[in-house]
Design a protein around this motif. Sequence first.
Motif, mmCIF file in Angstrom:
data_model
loop_
_atom_site.group_PDB
_atom_site.id
_atom_site.type_symbol
_atom_site.label_atom_id
_atom_site.label_comp_id
_atom_site.label_asym_id
_atom_site.label_seq_id
_atom_site.Cartn_x
_atom_site.Cartn_y
_atom_site.Cartn_z
ATOM 1 N N LYS A 109 1.109 -0.895 0.119
ATOM 2 C CA LYS A 109 0.257 -0.142 -0.153
ATOM 3 C C LYS A 109 1.014 1.549 -0.335
ATOM 4 C CE LYS A 109 -3.231 2.516 3.312
ATOM 5 N NZ LYS A 109 -3.844 3.159 3.865
ATOM 6 N N TYR A 110 1.948 1.167 0.773
ATOM 7 C CA TYR A 110 2.438 2.688 1.184
ATOM 8 C C TYR A 110 3.828 2.241 -0.423
ATOM 9 C CZ TYR A 110 0.517 2.722 5.389
ATOM 10 O OH TYR A 110 -0.057 2.244 6.522
ATOM 11 N N LYS A 111 4.992 1.556 -0.506
ATOM 12 C CA LYS A 111 4.925 1.367 -1.880
ATOM 13 C C LYS A 111 4.272 2.179 -3.412
ATOM 14 C CE LYS A 111 6.750 -2.479 -2.493
ATOM 15 N NZ LYS A 111 7.408 -3.788 -2.250
ATOM 16 N N LYS A 112 3.440 1.592 -3.089
ATOM 17 C CA LYS A 112 2.641 1.947 -3.934
ATOM 18 C C LYS A 112 2.673 3.487 -3.960
ATOM 19 C CE LYS A 112 -1.569 1.618 -6.749
ATOM 20 N NZ LYS A 112 -2.957 0.779 -6.586
ATOM 21 N N LEU A 113 2.035 3.861 -2.611
ATOM 22 C CA LEU A 113 2.165 5.298 -2.984
ATOM 23 C C LEU A 113 2.745 6.632 -3.465
ATOM 24 C CD1 LEU A 113 0.065 5.619 0.028
ATOM 25 C CD2 LEU A 113 -1.158 6.242 -2.376
ATOM 26 N N ALA A 114 3.947 5.771 -2.390
ATOM 27 C CA ALA A 114 5.470 6.369 -2.612
ATOM 28 C C ALA A 114 6.150 6.169 -4.046
ATOM 29 C CB ALA A 114 6.239 6.408 -1.255
ATOM 30 N N SER A 115 5.785 5.265 -4.339
ATOM 31 C CA SER A 115 6.506 4.789 -5.800
ATOM 32 C C SER A 115 6.586 6.002 -7.280
ATOM 33 C CB SER A 115 5.988 2.995 -6.412
ATOM 34 O OG SER A 115 6.937 2.764 -5.641
ATOM 35 N N LYS A 116 5.560 6.246 -7.160
ATOM 36 C CA LYS A 116 4.925 7.470 -7.932
ATOM 37 C C LYS A 116 5.396 8.240 -7.790
ATOM 38 C CE LYS A 116 -0.137 6.104 -7.732
ATOM 39 N NZ LYS A 116 -1.330 6.874 -7.222
ATOM 40 N N TYR A 117 5.860 8.756 -6.346
ATOM 41 C CA TYR A 117 8.021 10.156 -6.308
ATOM 42 C C TYR A 117 8.822 9.274 -6.656
ATOM 43 C CZ TYR A 117 3.242 12.386 -5.481
ATOM 44 O OH TYR A 117 1.785 12.797 -5.404
ATOM 45 N N LYS A 118 8.566 8.450 -7.115
ATOM 46 C CA LYS A 118 10.511 7.704 -6.812
ATOM 47 C C LYS A 118 11.728 8.213 -8.038
ATOM 48 C CE LYS A 118 9.830 3.962 -9.912
ATOM 49 N NZ LYS A 118 9.521 2.678 -10.189
ATOM 50 N N TYR A 119 11.172 9.405 -8.512
ATOM 51 C CA TYR A 119 11.849 10.007 -9.198
ATOM 52 C C TYR A 119 12.854 11.068 -8.610
ATOM 53 C CZ TYR A 119 8.518 14.227 -9.144
ATOM 54 O OH TYR A 119 7.871 14.819 -8.100
ATOM 55 N N ILE A 120 12.708 11.007 -7.276
ATOM 56 C CA ILE A 120 12.573 12.618 -6.582
ATOM 57 C C ILE A 120 14.622 11.441 -6.069
ATOM 58 C CG2 ILE A 120 12.831 13.368 -3.399
ATOM 59 C CD1 ILE A 120 9.893 13.426 -4.037
ATOM 60 N N PHE A 121 14.643 10.013 -5.806
ATOM 61 C CA PHE A 121 15.253 9.697 -5.610
ATOM 62 C C PHE A 121 16.119 9.544 -6.118
ATOM 63 C CE2 PHE A 121 12.234 8.257 -2.678
ATOM 64 C CZ PHE A 121 12.570 8.761 -1.307
ATOM 65 N N ASP A 122 16.267 9.549 -7.151
ATOM 66 C CA ASP A 122 17.690 9.898 -9.134
ATOM 67 C C ASP A 122 18.526 10.503 -8.623
ATOM 68 O OD1 ASP A 122 15.259 7.697 -10.374
ATOM 69 O OD2 ASP A 122 14.320 9.737 -11.736
#
Length: 128
Positions: A109-122
Amino acid sequence: MNEEKLGQYTYISMTKVDVIEHQGLDIKITAIHEYIHSYLVRCTPYGNFLRALVNISHIEKRHEKYIDILDKNQDVLHETVATLVEIIYVWYKYGYAKSTKYLYSLPDKYKKLASKYKYIFDEEYRSE
């Protein structure tokens, strides 16, 4: 509290963190996550508006449909922001590598929400 939960925010200004479940884990991560819920409810216009509508609904029931819609949107917003701040805390405290590993270890549940913003970690967004 449900045994699967490390913490919980009850939306009536009550944060709970399960100390027993945190053996071997950084309890501050959960405390920060739950505090973000408290902040979003008590210190943002959206949270204050929704709390006001809930209070009004005790007197006049015609706003319950709007409360349900706003509450569903609030849940997604809350969990997304709280999870991202939690990951940023891990990044700050333990470094970039641990934060990306932490992101992928989150419940679905949390991974799905946060993964939308994983570009922040690029690579281009980080300055380590």
